[in-house]
Design an enzyme around this catalytic site. Structure first.
Site, PDB file in Angstrom:
ATOM      1  CE1 TYR A 268      -3.776  -2.330   0.198  1.00 23.13           C
ATOM      2  CE2 TYR A 268      -2.624  -3.305   2.063  1.00 23.13           C
ATOM      3  CZ  TYR A 268      -3.631  -3.356   1.113  1.00 23.13           C
ATOM      4  OH  TYR A 268      -4.478  -4.432   1.075  1.00 23.13           O
TER       5      TYR A 268
ATOM      6  CG  HIS B 241      -9.723  -1.671  -5.247  1.00 28.09           C
ATOM      7  ND1 HIS B 241     -10.283  -1.867  -4.003  1.00 28.09           N
ATOM      8  CD2 HIS B 241     -10.714  -1.867  -6.151  1.00 28.09           C
ATOM      9  CE1 HIS B 241     -11.560  -2.186  -4.155  1.00 28.09           C
ATOM     10  NE2 HIS B 241     -11.854  -2.180  -5.453  1.00 28.09           N
TER      11      HIS B 241
END
EC number: 4.2.1.10
Length: 146
Positions: A22, A99
């Site tokens: 991430y 996402h």
């Protein structure tokens, strides 16, 4: 033009949670950078994050009269939440699903999204840049369709 950014569960942990997937930027960093881009385009961007499904549903429902478009990174709710799906459909507000990671190249359970077939588009796998691509996409869509 008013756009709502919704971030779901655990996205408040960005910057510390699995940075190899991430990245190192915090959610606050991302929101600040997105707001700069939005302001340059005379867009009002409202940012909202919750770890609670019902709060996300409430936010969508309360935004019907004030929001032109939604950007949503529903996190784990992407794969589980019929109530968020139903709130988005019921609101009739166009939305982009986004996402950070490519959900289609990860675990099997992450490959199913309850949102994709109702979204005007999906951005997935471009890291933090996914947020900026989604913002550009919704602005373009709303400019053409309003």
């Amino acid at each position: 033009m008013n756009i709502l950014l919704i971030n779901g569960p655990n996205l408040n942990l960005l910057g510390t949670r699995e940075p190899e997937i991430y990245g190192n930027k915090t959610l606050n960093d991302i929101e600040k950078d997105l707001n700069k881009v939005a302001k340059e385009k005379s867009i009002n961007l409202e940012c909202f994050q919750s770890n609670h499904e019902g709060e996300i549903v409430d936010k969508i429902q309360s935004s019907v009269s004030s929001i032109s478009g939604i950007l949503i990174n529903a996190g784990a709710f992407t794969h589980t939440s019929i109530s968020i799906r139903d709130a988005l459909i019921g609101s009739k507000i166009p939305f982009v699903e986004l996402h950070i990671s490519n959900i289609f190249s990860r675990e099997e359970f992450r490959k199913e999204s309850f949102l994709t077939d109702k979204a005007i588009g999906i951005i997935s796998g471009f890291g933090i840049t996914s947020y900026f691509l989604a913002l550009e996409g919704i602005i373009e869509f709303l400019s053409i369709n309003n």
